[in-house]
Design an enzyme around this catalytic site. Sequence first.
Site, short mmCIF file in Angstrom:
data_model
loop_
_atom_site.label_atom_id
_atom_site.label_comp_id
_atom_site.label_asym_id
_atom_site.label_seq_id
_atom_site.Cartn_x
_atom_site.Cartn_y
_atom_site.Cartn_z
N GLY A 88 0.69 -1.07 0.07
CA GLY A 88 -0.15 -0.08 -0.06
C GLY A 88 0.71 1.25 -0.08
O GLY A 88 1.47 1.22 -0.50
N SER A 121 6.01 -5.31 -0.65
CA SER A 121 5.90 -4.05 -0.93
C SER A 121 6.30 -2.88 -0.33
O SER A 121 7.51 -2.37 1.13
CB SER A 121 4.43 -3.98 -1.56
OG SER A 121 4.50 -2.65 -2.14
N ALA A 122 5.19 -2.07 0.84
CA ALA A 122 5.39 -1.22 1.21
C ALA A 122 5.66 -2.33 2.57
O ALA A 122 6.48 -1.27 3.48
CB ALA A 122 4.30 -0.61 1.81
N HIS A 158 9.34 -4.07 -6.40
CA HIS A 158 8.34 -3.06 -7.06
C HIS A 158 9.60 -2.59 -8.53
O HIS A 158 9.72 -1.70 -9.70
CB HIS A 158 8.26 -2.24 -7.44
CG HIS A 158 6.59 -2.66 -6.29
ND1 HIS A 158 6.03 -3.35 -7.02
CD2 HIS A 158 5.86 -2.49 -5.56
CE1 HIS A 158 5.32 -3.51 -6.09
NE2 HIS A 158 4.38 -2.32 -4.73
N GLU A 193 9.37 -7.29 -9.15
CA GLU A 193 8.41 -8.22 -8.56
C GLU A 193 8.37 -9.23 -8.68
O GLU A 193 9.24 -10.47 -10.52
CB GLU A 193 7.61 -7.78 -10.46
CG GLU A 193 7.05 -6.84 -10.52
CD GLU A 193 6.15 -5.55 -9.77
OE1 GLU A 193 6.75 -5.98 -8.38
OE2 GLU A 193 5.80 -4.65 -9.91
#
Lengths: 245, 245
Positions: A88, A121-122, A158, A193
């Site tokens: 997020g 991710s975050a 990413h 990814e």
Amino acid sequence: MELLLLSNGKANEFPGLLGWARDRVQSLLARKQVKRILLIPYAVIRSDWDARANELTESLGIETISIHHFDDPVAAVNQADAIFISGGNTWRLNQMLHENGLIVPIQRAVRERGVPYVGWSAGCNVAPPSIRTTNDMPVCNAAVLPALGLFPLQINPHYLDASISGHMGETRDERLAEFCAINPSEYVVALREASLLQITGENGSERLEYWSAREQDFKIFKHGQEPQAFMDAAPLAELTPFTVG
Amino acid sequence: MELLLLSNGKANEFPGLLGWARDRVQSLLARKQVKRILLIPYAVIRSDWDARANELTESLGIETISIHHFDDPVAAVNQADAIFISGGNTWRLNQMLHENGLIVPIQRAVRERGVPYVGWSAGCNVAPPSIRTTNDMPVCNAAVLPALGLFPLQINPHYLDASISGHMGETRDERLAEFCAINPSEYVVALREASLLQITGENGSERLEYWSAREQDFKIFKHGQEPQAFMDAAPLAELTPFTVG
């Protein structure tokens, strides 16, 4: 310490949240006899935190509870079998980790009690010393940069070396080169990814592994050097306290 | 106040720095009888500041001097005919504007003395109240979010609604939606490549114009509303102290 630092949560060809790394996540949870996952979904701004927890339960087959159901989030971390931090917005996530007093409790859970930490991710962006290599927009008025410092190098999740035709903003490589120019003593690990870093083992003798579900490389960025691509974690052993193999 | 807020500095089909907006920039400089441009190139991390000044001189045909040649940067701003702030890294730029004590001098030059302000990319990002809608990586340990506040709404430059195939990070629209969810009272003006906002006129009766060298639209983002696209600045008149026409 047991860390799984994943570039991202979903990859098209592997259904389900963390589907591309499911075997590895499930194997970690089984080895650590995890009964229930504590999810910290603070990075999720625009959808439901319970929905994210349910996605994890469905994908991994293990009970997951979001931290917002606990009156005392510090107690929730102190009692957690496993800590999962979802993707997020990194700025919002890091701000809430600090404001809820969770930085030291998470550090102690992971470092002292060996509680597995799985972040994508975050949730991967807050594991390094700071969030200076996030791709996210700084949406919060209160900008907090120092993060958990569980992994000693900056990570850029990413990561991609493609760019959109006609876009005149900086490419990712240019952004990372700027980071390195401003911070010439630091290294950045760029994770594509569906790739991850895993740290496992007793304190002081942890092993580090790199794995990509798509068998792609990762890169290391350092000021004054061409970015270099690697298929295994060996070059990271020299830059971290971890061994490889 | 005379503001030219440009999404970006270069566009392929229009050679030269600011080539795509050259007529408009030159017309502003002629009208204000600008003899010399003061360039603030702090956003440029990885190339030469004088080279950037020379690029401007070549493209616009007017003498340009970079602020680093002045012993006192505040005095340089106080004596400037025109202030140009180039693209690069917004975090570094904003940090240096603050550390060199230039925020109030630039505000006074532009608001009180009518000195033209031309900013592109990072130089556009620092004109709104804060840099919370930058696309740049937060490469600096010292993160400063408040900016010049010359334009009253947040702007997102280099706006695009395309995304790279296979990239699982947020799209630009998702990032802006996150901003709006966290800041529900605020609006964001999303400027595509080769488009600009121009504010011109006496204090209290400034006019606002939108212009795109490619005849493309801009968008307005607001929490709880679908992003809307427009070809002229009329809808911004309701959200700013400026008139349109």
